[in-house]
Design a protein around this motif. Sequence first.
Motif, PDB file in Angstrom:
ATOM      1  N   LEU A   1       0.951  -1.338  -0.072  1.00 44.71           N
ATOM      2  CA  LEU A   1       0.001  -0.124  -0.134  1.00 44.71           C
ATOM      3  C   LEU A   1       0.788   1.170  -0.061  1.00 44.71           C
ATOM      4  N   ALA A   2       0.404   2.345  -0.488  1.00 47.63           N
ATOM      5  CA  ALA A   2       0.860   3.780  -0.373  1.00 47.63           C
ATOM      6  C   ALA A   2       0.011   4.680  -0.239  1.00 47.63           C
ATOM      7  N   GLY A   3       0.323   5.722   0.675  1.00 50.79           N
ATOM      8  CA  GLY A   3      -0.516   6.702   0.868  1.00 50.79           C
ATOM      9  C   GLY A   3       0.143   7.610   1.893  1.00 50.79           C
ATOM     10  N   TRP A   4      -0.825   8.595   2.654  1.00 50.79           N
ATOM     11  CA  TRP A   4      -0.414   9.192   3.535  1.00 50.79           C
ATOM     12  C   TRP A   4      -0.640   9.207   4.831  1.00 50.79           C
TER      13      TRP A   4
ATOM     14  N   ASP B   1      -3.172   5.158  10.527  1.00 52.23           N
ATOM     15  CA  ASP B   1      -4.202   4.923   9.533  1.00 52.23           C
ATOM     16  C   ASP B   1      -3.357   5.699   8.290  1.00 52.23           C
ATOM     17  N   LEU B   2      -3.486   4.555   7.184  1.00 53.54           N
ATOM     18  CA  LEU B   2      -2.959   5.156   6.201  1.00 53.54           C
ATOM     19  C   LEU B   2      -3.842   5.623   4.959  1.00 53.54           C
ATOM     20  N   ARG B   3      -3.823   6.784   4.389  1.00 52.05           N
ATOM     21  CA  ARG B   3      -5.186   7.364   3.783  1.00 52.05           C
ATOM     22  C   ARG B   3      -4.457   7.739   2.262  1.00 52.05           C
ATOM     23  N   ASP B   4      -5.295   7.255   1.218  1.00 53.20           N
ATOM     24  CA  ASP B   4      -5.388   7.724   0.022  1.00 53.20           C
ATOM     25  C   ASP B   4      -6.587   8.364  -0.529  1.00 53.20           C
ATOM     26  N   ASN B   5      -6.815   8.589  -1.896  1.00 53.40           N
ATOM     27  CA  ASN B   5      -7.825   9.165  -2.505  1.00 53.40           C
ATOM     28  C   ASN B   5      -9.204   8.381  -2.232  1.00 53.40           C
TER      29      ASN B   5
ATOM     30  N   PHE C   1       8.259   4.375  11.559  1.00 48.82           N
ATOM     31  CA  PHE C   1       7.206   5.162  12.132  1.00 48.82           C
ATOM     32  C   PHE C   1       7.038   5.902  13.303  1.00 48.82           C
ATOM     33  N   GLU C   2       7.931   5.465  14.181  1.00 54.86           N
ATOM     34  CA  GLU C   2       7.798   6.075  15.511  1.00 54.86           C
ATOM     35  C   GLU C   2       8.346   7.650  15.445  1.00 54.86           C
ATOM     36  N   ARG C   3       9.445   7.949  14.228  1.00 57.37           N
ATOM     37  CA  ARG C   3       9.852   9.306  13.970  1.00 57.37           C
ATOM     38  C   ARG C   3       9.071  10.094  12.886  1.00 57.37           C
ATOM     39  N   LEU C   4       8.157   9.581  12.131  1.00 51.64           N
ATOM     40  CA  LEU C   4       7.413   9.886  10.878  1.00 51.64           C
ATOM     41  C   LEU C   4       6.307  10.843  11.555  1.00 51.64           C
ATOM     42  N   ARG C   5       6.413  12.223  10.746  1.00 50.93           N
ATOM     43  CA  ARG C   5       5.114  12.886  11.094  1.00 50.93           C
ATOM     44  C   ARG C   5       3.951  12.695  10.234  1.00 50.93           C
ATOM     45  N   ALA C   6       2.901  13.134  10.896  1.00 51.24           N
ATOM     46  CA  ALA C   6       1.615  13.050  10.074  1.00 51.24           C
ATOM     47  C   ALA C   6       1.464  13.653   8.733  1.00 51.24           C
ATOM     48  N   GLU C   7       0.911  13.126   7.719  1.00 52.86           N
ATOM     49  CA  GLU C   7       0.909  13.666   6.385  1.00 52.86           C
ATOM     50  C   GLU C   7       2.116  13.261   5.387  1.00 52.86           C
ATOM     51  N   SER C   8       3.241  12.309   6.052  1.00 54.08           N
ATOM     52  CA  SER C   8       4.291  12.077   5.312  1.00 54.08           C
ATOM     53  C   SER C   8       3.768  10.878   4.417  1.00 54.08           C
ATOM     54  N   VAL C   9       4.281  10.678   3.233  1.00 54.55           N
ATOM     55  CA  VAL C   9       3.998   9.558   2.175  1.00 54.55           C
ATOM     56  C   VAL C   9       4.803   8.489   2.345  1.00 54.55           C
ATOM     57  N   VAL C  10       4.077   7.366   2.645  1.00 56.51           N
ATOM     58  CA  VAL C  10       5.125   5.944   2.628  1.00 56.51           C
ATOM     59  C   VAL C  10       4.336   4.862   1.750  1.00 56.51           C
TER      60      VAL C  10
ATOM     61  N   GLY D   1       7.817  10.467   0.742  1.00 54.27           N
ATOM     62  CA  GLY D   1       7.612  11.837   0.921  1.00 54.27           C
ATOM     63  C   GLY D   1       7.731  12.449   2.304  1.00 54.27           C
ATOM     64  N   ALA D   2       8.535  12.968   2.941  1.00 47.06           N
ATOM     65  CA  ALA D   2       8.205  12.932   4.493  1.00 47.06           C
ATOM     66  C   ALA D   2       7.984  14.350   4.351  1.00 47.06           C
ATOM     67  N   ALA D   3       6.868  14.661   5.602  1.00 46.08           N
ATOM     68  CA  ALA D   3       6.193  16.012   5.626  1.00 46.08           C
ATOM     69  C   ALA D   3       7.174  16.804   6.906  1.00 46.08           C
ATOM     70  N   GLU D   4       7.019  18.030   6.637  1.00 48.66           N
ATOM     71  CA  GLU D   4       7.594  18.914   7.511  1.00 48.66           C
ATOM     72  C   GLU D   4       6.436  19.250   8.550  1.00 48.66           C
ATOM     73  N   GLU D   5       6.673  20.134   9.749  1.00 45.29           N
ATOM     74  CA  GLU D   5       5.450  20.541  10.708  1.00 45.29           C
ATOM     75  C   GLU D   5       4.375  21.105   9.761  1.00 45.29           C
ATOM     76  N   LEU D   6       3.114  20.781  10.105  1.00 45.10           N
ATOM     77  CA  LEU D   6       1.924  21.219   9.461  1.00 45.10           C
ATOM     78  C   LEU D   6       1.500  22.492   9.883  1.00 45.10           C
ATOM     79  N   PRO D   7       0.963  23.533   8.782  1.00 48.74           N
ATOM     80  CA  PRO D   7       0.772  24.587   9.088  1.00 48.74           C
ATOM     81  C   PRO D   7      -0.912  24.634   9.696  1.00 48.74           C
ATOM     82  N   LEU D   8      -1.671  23.427   9.323  1.00 46.31           N
ATOM     83  CA  LEU D   8      -2.899  23.235   9.621  1.00 46.31           C
ATOM     84  C   LEU D   8      -3.202  21.812   9.455  1.00 46.31           C
ATOM     85  N   PRO D   9      -3.973  21.368  10.453  1.00 45.10           N
ATOM     86  CA  PRO D   9      -4.284  19.864  10.690  1.00 45.10           C
ATOM     87  C   PRO D   9      -4.937  19.153   9.694  1.00 45.10           C
ATOM     88  N   VAL D  10      -4.596  17.839   9.101  1.00 46.53           N
ATOM     89  CA  VAL D  10      -5.546  17.237   8.098  1.00 46.53           C
ATOM     90  C   VAL D  10      -6.390  16.238   9.009  1.00 46.53           C
TER      91      VAL D  10
END
Length: 600
Positions: free
Chosen positions: A23-26, A40-44, A62-71, A105-114
């Motif tokens: 699987l691949a997603g955010w 929870d892994l999300r795609d379209n 996964f321990e160090r990964l931020r939310a909204e990173s793509v894996v 695709g690693a995500a930086e700190e988010l300016p708004l939550p998803v």
Amino acid sequence: MHAYRTHTCGALRTADAGKDVRLAGWVHRKRDLGGVLFIDLRDNYGITQLVANPGSDAFPLFERLRAESVVRVDGKVIERAKETVNKDLATGEIEVRVSSAEILGAAEELPLPVFGEPDYPEETRLKYRFLDLRREKLHRSILLRSQVISSLRRRMIDQGFTEFQTPILTASSPEGARDFLVPSRLHPGKFYALPQAPQQFKQLLMVAGFDKYFQIAPCFRDEDARADRSPGEFYQLDFEMSFVTQEDVFNAIGPVLAGVFEEFGNGKRVTPAAEFPRIPYAEAVSKYGSDKPDLRNPLILQDVSEHFRGGGFGVFARILEKPKTAVWAVPAPNGGSRAFADRMNSWAQGEGQPGLGYIFWREGEEGGAGPIAKNIGPEKAEAIRNQLGLKVGDAAFFVAGDPSTFYKFAGIARNKVADELNLSDKDQFKFCWIVDFPMYEWSEEEKRIDFSHNPFSMPNYDHEKFLALDPNDRDTIEKITAFQYDIVCNGVELSSGAIRNHKPEIMIKAFEIAGYGKEVVEEKFGGMLNAFRFGAPPHGGSAPGVDRIVMLLAGVENIREVIVFPFNQQAQDLMMNAPGEVTPKQLKELHIRVTEPAKS
């Protein structure tokens, strides 16, 4: 195995248990439960729950990964225990035990939550629209928009309409809203305009003999934003038909709209196309205080002037001594309490009105209660109650003056009363046609007659008499209606349309009455006029707004919630920084010099 995925995040079910999948997603969200990570892994297409155990290679990632990173993850599908099944997810009976993972695709700190749907400032949401679009509700609305457009297109083609694309660069028009202008490099000092609508082109297609045209048309108007209007651009289901009456147009588009609302309306009742009520403009204004009435609201405005004429309540009596004045009543079933009456009065004052007169009827009190009832006496108060069909426990509110000035407020008050008293049945899409619009109206600001609707409409008036009209005969001109019509659903205007004026001499006369000389018409609409001089069929059409259709179906109140990349209220694209400055070289090529606005 595919480089990124064997399944989407919405595809796996219990029948897939035991399969090795990719699987691949955010990363939608992470939860640490006793040292085991649940992701929870999300795609379209949906969400799949992943499980990462401390011993797996994926756990430290996964321990160090931020939310909204793509894996990308590899793992095995397992059935969830019964007590952990998530019935809100299509994939809620399974999870994927992850064996390996890779960050795409690693995500930086988010300016708004998803995750979740917090109420975030719109400016932030529009600046980071690509993140905002990941949020479930907005994402679903944009997908709905695509599905609605596909359905509209299919339904039009099934009815024999042919899709055409009309020009985006065209000539400026003197009518309607403000144009967006595009300078010409090859013709110094001259400008194209972005089309406010494909109006002239679709009529020319009829002259060209194509018979039934449509397109999902982009339209451009330099207008201020409103909740139901986006500044800049919008889309409409534009269509035109030849050799048709108004009835033929209704029979063509009614089933298309009713069908789309039935298809995507989540089970809400929809007015059958054959039963769309046809309400003359004058009747809509007098009964509902609006030319786009919400018919889910059962309240009907009524003229109660005769009960106030000649005395009793002095304020209304003095108003009625002037010509063209009236007193209208807004009935309020079950609103018969002083607390509700005072609340409505305070609301009216907040709307910039001096107040909202009222009578309410309560048990054991002859006539009615309130200052107006005491002034006019029990006999007239009872006569008003009987005219409005009210009972003890009900109320009525009153608006007085020139109806042409106050009718819009009366309509707003009608809707406010219905909302406050929960009188409207909101579990439906209720359509109607508004017909017989006045061709002209008096512009008090400009002290002249102007078009009240579409200037290309055929007047519903004897043609010989029309050609002989004196442009100064205001009384006659203001009584002329046109073959113009709007489609309204739940108080939202979806579409304006008309049977077109296809006769050059009548078109020139129509514009003359509105103050445009023949030379102006020839210059601005010469292409269409010349075409009409070589044999034009009777034709008509309409253009339901796609954005507003989707807005109603998505159940949102702001049109920007159904547009992928909208402007803000100041007509700015905060994400792409538009409008922006251009280079001196670009300006020189266009023969343009920018002057700063004068400081006040």
